[in-house]
Scaffold this active site. Structure first.
Site, short mmCIF file in Angstrom:
data_model
loop_
_atom_site.label_atom_id
_atom_site.label_comp_id
_atom_site.label_asym_id
_atom_site.label_seq_id
_atom_site.Cartn_x
_atom_site.Cartn_y
_atom_site.Cartn_z
N SER A 1 0.78 -1.26 0.03
CA SER A 1 -0.03 0.20 -0.11
C SER A 1 0.75 1.16 -0.06
O SER A 1 1.95 1.16 0.60
CB SER A 1 -0.82 -0.10 1.34
OG SER A 1 -1.92 -1.08 1.27
N GLU B 1 -0.76 18.87 -6.37
CA GLU B 1 -2.13 18.84 -6.78
C GLU B 1 -3.16 17.83 -6.22
O GLU B 1 -4.33 17.84 -6.48
CB GLU B 1 -2.43 18.72 -8.38
CG GLU B 1 -1.19 19.44 -8.97
CD GLU B 1 0.19 19.07 -8.96
OE1 GLU B 1 0.68 20.03 -9.65
OE2 GLU B 1 0.62 18.26 -8.62
N SER B 2 -2.87 17.13 -5.27
CA SER B 2 -3.44 16.20 -4.35
C SER B 2 -2.86 14.93 -4.18
O SER B 2 -1.90 14.81 -3.47
CB SER B 2 -5.17 15.85 -4.88
OG SER B 2 -5.78 15.35 -3.95
N HIS C 1 -3.23 0.10 -3.64
CA HIS C 1 -3.33 -1.23 -2.58
C HIS C 1 -3.27 -2.46 -3.48
O HIS C 1 -3.98 -2.63 -4.31
CB HIS C 1 -4.54 -0.97 -1.66
CG HIS C 1 -5.00 0.14 -1.00
ND1 HIS C 1 -3.86 0.37 0.15
CD2 HIS C 1 -5.51 1.25 -1.25
CE1 HIS C 1 -4.48 1.49 0.48
NE2 HIS C 1 -5.18 2.10 -0.19
N CYS D 1 -6.23 18.24 -8.66
CA CYS D 1 -7.04 19.39 -8.42
C CYS D 1 -6.37 20.20 -9.58
O CYS D 1 -5.29 20.34 -10.03
CB CYS D 1 -6.93 20.27 -7.15
SG CYS D 1 -7.51 19.14 -5.90
#
Length: 127
Positions: free
Chosen positions: A55, A62-63, A68, A83
């Protein structure tokens, strides 16, 4: 409706089993995916589980991108949230699909931050 961001929820499957359990490889692919999409990488954190699975998250200006893996099923669940208008989350998803050796990928795009008619939420009392 434009919104504040784009969130891709990807199901990547029929991957090469050996790569889904390789933490260093997964981290490299995720960082490269972010860069290929035009994102600016800020931080990374990855964990290998025992007996199998990885994971991780790549924080971008930008985010974020997350993954996983389930090597036993040849499957990876991936989120790419961006974003603004400069980063294309599909570029990141397609890059990951290729470098995980996947035969299949299905994905859904969700527009985030569409603030046309905000809804008020009233607290419900349990009394």
């Amino acid at each position: 409706m434009k919104g504040l961001g784009r969130h891709i929820l990807a199901e990547i499957y029929d991957c090469k089993l050996e790569v889904l359990n390789d933490k260093e490889y997964i981290e490299k692919v995720m960082v490269e995916s972010a860069l290929k999409a035009g994102a600016e990488v800020r931080e990374v954190a990855f964990h290998k589980f025992s007996p199998q699975g990885v994971s991780g998250v790549v924080i971008i200006s930008e985010s974020h991108l997350t993954i996983h893996t389930w090597p036993e099923f040849g499957y990876a669940a991936v989120d790419v949230f961006t974003c603004g208008d400069t980063v294309n989350p599909w570029d990141a998803c397609n890059y990951m699909t290729e470098f995980l050796g996947a035969k299949n990928m299905t994905a859904t795009e969700v527009k985030r931050g569409i603030i046309e008619n905000p809804v008020s939420v009233k607290k419900v009392s349990n009394e």
